[in-house]
Motif scaffolding. Structure first.
Motif, PDB file in Angstrom:
ATOM      1  N   ARG A  82      53.766  49.005   8.816  1.00  0.00           N
ATOM      2  CA  ARG A  82      53.488  47.871   7.751  1.00  0.00           C
ATOM      3  C   ARG A  82      52.164  47.985   7.129  1.00  0.00           C
ATOM      4  O   ARG A  82      51.067  48.144   7.860  1.00  0.00           O
ATOM      5  CB  ARG A  82      53.692  46.640   8.487  1.00  0.00           C
ATOM      6  CG  ARG A  82      54.910  46.489   9.089  1.00  0.00           C
ATOM      7  CD  ARG A  82      56.274  45.859   8.280  1.00  0.00           C
ATOM      8  NE  ARG A  82      57.324  45.947   8.832  1.00  0.00           N
ATOM      9  CZ  ARG A  82      58.094  44.931   9.591  1.00  0.00           C
ATOM     10  NH1 ARG A  82      57.273  43.775   9.763  1.00  0.00           N
ATOM     11  NH2 ARG A  82      59.254  45.066  10.013  1.00  0.00           N
ATOM     12  N   LYS A 117      56.429  49.671   4.691  1.00  0.00           N
ATOM     13  CA  LYS A 117      56.604  48.429   4.257  1.00  0.00           C
ATOM     14  C   LYS A 117      55.493  47.936   3.531  1.00  0.00           C
ATOM     15  O   LYS A 117      54.456  47.688   4.307  1.00  0.00           O
ATOM     16  CB  LYS A 117      57.228  47.358   5.013  1.00  0.00           C
ATOM     17  CG  LYS A 117      58.615  47.768   5.851  1.00  0.00           C
ATOM     18  CD  LYS A 117      59.620  48.234   4.809  1.00  0.00           C
ATOM     19  CE  LYS A 117      61.064  48.791   5.590  1.00  0.00           C
ATOM     20  NZ  LYS A 117      62.175  49.064   4.697  1.00  0.00           N
ATOM     21  N   ILE A 118      55.209  47.555   2.417  1.00  0.00           N
ATOM     22  CA  ILE A 118      54.153  47.243   1.592  1.00  0.00           C
ATOM     23  C   ILE A 118      54.295  45.698   1.202  1.00  0.00           C
ATOM     24  O   ILE A 118      54.847  45.224   0.435  1.00  0.00           O
ATOM     25  CB  ILE A 118      53.913  47.979   0.326  1.00  0.00           C
ATOM     26  CG1 ILE A 118      53.946  49.613   0.814  1.00  0.00           C
ATOM     27  CG2 ILE A 118      52.475  47.663  -0.282  1.00  0.00           C
ATOM     28  CD1 ILE A 118      53.905  50.400  -0.501  1.00  0.00           C
ATOM     29  N   ASP A 119      53.207  44.948   1.503  1.00  0.00           N
ATOM     30  CA  ASP A 119      52.920  43.621   1.212  1.00  0.00           C
ATOM     31  C   ASP A 119      51.847  43.495   0.299  1.00  0.00           C
ATOM     32  O   ASP A 119      50.650  43.827   0.922  1.00  0.00           O
ATOM     33  CB  ASP A 119      53.047  42.820   2.288  1.00  0.00           C
ATOM     34  CG  ASP A 119      54.311  42.444   2.906  1.00  0.00           C
ATOM     35  OD1 ASP A 119      54.244  42.639   4.115  1.00  0.00           O
ATOM     36  OD2 ASP A 119      55.312  42.441   2.200  1.00  0.00           O
TER      37      ASP A 119
ATOM     38  N   ARG B 241      62.080  40.563   7.629  1.00  0.00           N
ATOM     39  CA  ARG B 241      61.602  40.975   6.444  1.00  0.00           C
ATOM     40  C   ARG B 241      62.840  40.266   5.395  1.00  0.00           C
ATOM     41  O   ARG B 241      63.774  40.124   6.024  1.00  0.00           O
ATOM     42  CB  ARG B 241      61.950  42.519   6.168  1.00  0.00           C
ATOM     43  CG  ARG B 241      60.970  43.413   6.959  1.00  0.00           C
ATOM     44  CD  ARG B 241      59.316  43.029   6.645  1.00  0.00           C
ATOM     45  NE  ARG B 241      59.023  43.742   5.074  1.00  0.00           N
ATOM     46  CZ  ARG B 241      57.918  43.558   4.684  1.00  0.00           C
ATOM     47  NH1 ARG B 241      56.891  43.190   5.361  1.00  0.00           N
ATOM     48  NH2 ARG B 241      57.712  44.132   3.556  1.00  0.00           N
ATOM     49  N   GLY B 259      65.387  44.100   4.669  1.00  0.00           N
ATOM     50  CA  GLY B 259      64.069  44.898   4.234  1.00  0.00           C
ATOM     51  C   GLY B 259      63.498  45.445   5.480  1.00  0.00           C
ATOM     52  O   GLY B 259      62.725  46.385   5.276  1.00  0.00           O
ATOM     53  N   ASP B 285      64.855  49.889   2.980  1.00  0.00           N
ATOM     54  CA  ASP B 285      65.413  48.732   2.769  1.00  0.00           C
ATOM     55  C   ASP B 285      67.105  48.760   2.771  1.00  0.00           C
ATOM     56  O   ASP B 285      67.616  49.422   1.772  1.00  0.00           O
ATOM     57  CB  ASP B 285      65.057  47.796   1.558  1.00  0.00           C
ATOM     58  CG  ASP B 285      63.577  47.394   1.743  1.00  0.00           C
ATOM     59  OD1 ASP B 285      63.329  46.640   0.795  1.00  0.00           O
ATOM     60  OD2 ASP B 285      62.933  47.678   2.699  1.00  0.00           O
TER      61      ASP B 285
END
Lengths: 165, 318
Positions: A82, A117-119, B241, B259, B285
């Motif tokens: 993440r 996962k990119i926020d 997610r 996700g 995802d």
């Protein structure tokens, strides 16, 4: 002087000396393997992946020089794959905020392994419509559609292109 | 609970063929042989068929050169003869199966921009589409399915509409959107799915929860202008997610795709317990999950950003 810019007089900051990742790791004998890995990944994201060097859409400065992004902007959890990037628009009503966020996302998407996962979020308290901007930047469908817009892609590519000083 | 320990999702050979992320999967509702449609970010749709001799799936047909942008959603008509595909290019194409070939027999234009979802009503007489332009369009199927007339344009939603879904037995249309305030979720609602009886539905959201709703089906059937949907419960703490898809099977198992690359299965009420979590179901995802219509098979199809379509067999561990 070009008029009509969102922020005509941005504050430009001196940037810190770039740390060489390898030199840094050799000084960290006391840290655990995990801590070193985390730091390396974090530094990699900042330096090797050059999100610092993303150009501001309006001015000939990097996001780092304008303090839109700093080292603290990036939070990484490598075990969970993440990444979270928090950026600070230069002015509260900056309408370029969405473009900037999109640039950061695209750069990371192109640089990081696909398992990440990119926020992306706007730093709380720094923008008039931060919730709306953050929501759009993290809506995968909106991002995909935006990246099918040739004008937006051109702007993003321009901000991501290396500048040779 | 015994059931929880004994279920597993067995992966059948992968369906490889898309070169970009896969957004949606849809099983043909009537075909005696299982047929699956999937649509992708590279503007194409694949039709997959199962070869019972080799036990493998292959992409029988690729529908291309019609949409000029991402195909976001696809849906077979209840008769199984037509496939509607909705695209970011603002149009919805209708394809008909002529033996081994598919031909685009109609193209529905009207939305101002990206069409995100398409749904047929139970009789196959109406088609609904929704878009980033915040509207929902209802199209009436005329004559021999070659002609579609726009019957209504609904401008109720205040934001980007993510999905439309007709009720399984009645001509009532539901939509969910980027504007979450309407039905109690605290962020974007990505999908809706009804149980077979049509008296319960599940919604899934960016707020990391699934919500279960129920209605008095008798009241709906009696023609009440507005049948109230009561919030039964919220399944929270299971996903970390965004949940992009949820589907309620005929035998009352709710599947979710999220996700975090996982597929989860939940039992029906009153407990709604987590039956199974399939971690790393895909490498990226999970965008869509759908149970096959057949009652014997218990197959689940899933689609992902990793470009894969997978089919899973729900089985009891031996």
């Amino acid at each position: 002087m070009v008029s009509g810019l969102i922020n005509e007089n941005p504050i430009v900051y001196e940037i810190k000396e770039r740390r060489d990742v390898r030199a840094y790791s050799s000084n960290t004998d006391e840290l655990s393997v995990d801590a070193i890995d985390q730091l390396e990944v974090k530094l990699n994201i900042c330096s090797a992946h050059h999100i610092r060097d993303i150009k501001d859409p309006e001015h000939p400065y990097s996001l780092e020089q304008l303090k839109v992004l700093t080292e603290d902007s990036v939070e990484v959890d490598d075990t969970k794959s993440r990444v979270r990037v928090t950026f600070t628009p230069t002015v509260e009503h900056c309408s370029m905020a969405t473009i900037i966020g999109l640039c950061v996302r695209v750069k990371l998407m192109r640089s990081l392994p696909s398992r990440y996962k990119i926020d992306i979020r706007v730093a709380p308290g720094t923008h008039a419509t931060e919730a709306a901007v953050t929501k759009q930047l993290n809506d995968k469908e909106r991002v995909a559609a935006a990246l099918e817009n040739p004008n937006l892609v051109e702007m993003v590519d321009e901000c991501l292109s290396p500048s040779f000083e | 609970m015994d059931l929880m320990e004994k279920l597993e999702l067995v992966e059948l050979p992968k369906l490889e063929g898309h070169t970009d992320r896969v957004w949606n999967v849809f099983w043909n509702p009537v075909s005696t042989l299982p047929i699956l449609a999937s649509c992708s970010g590279n503007n194409t749709v694949c039709i997959w068929e199962h070869n019972s001799l080799s036990h493998s799936w292959s992409c029988k047909t690729v529908l291309e050169e019609t949409h000029t942008r991402t195909v976001r959603s696809c849906a077979w008509s209840p008769s199984g003869k037509l496939l509607a595909t909705a695209s970011f290019d603002g149009t919805t194409a209708i394809w008909q199966n002529f033996g081994d070939e598919f031909e685009c027999i109609s193209n529905l234009e009207g939305h101002e921009n990206k069409v995100k979802s398409v749904s047929w009503n139970v009789a196959g007489s109406y088609l609904a589409t929704c878009s980033r332009d915040k509207s929902v369009w209802i199209w009436e199927v005329l004559g021999g399915a070659n002609e579609y007339d726009c019957a209504a344009v609904l401008n109720g939603p205040t934001q980007d509409v993510k999905m439309v879904q007709w009720h399984p037995t009645m001509n009532v249309l539901f939509s969910c959107s980027f504007d979450n305030t309407i039905n109690g979720h605290s962020s974007t609602v990505w999908a809706i799915s009804f149980n077979a009886a049509g008296d319960k539905m599940v919604t899934c959201s960016d707020d990391l929860t699934l919500k279960i709703w129920e209605t008095d089906i008798a009241m709906m059937h009696s023609g009440e202008a507005y049948a109230y949907w009561n919030h039964l419960c919220t399944l929270s703490g299971y996903h970390d997610r965004t949940i992009y898809s949820a589907h309620w099977s005929r035998d009352n198992i709710i599947a979710s795709g999220a996700g975090d690359d996982a597929i989860r299965l939940f039992a029906d009420g009153p407990s709604y317990i987590l039956l199974l979590k399939k971690e790393n179901a895909h490498d990226m995802d999970v965008n869509s999950v759908q149970w096959s219509p057949g009652e014997e098979n218990r197959l689940l199809a899933s689609a992902s950003d990793d470009g894969m379509v997978k089919i899973w067999q729900l089985a009891t561990k031996q």
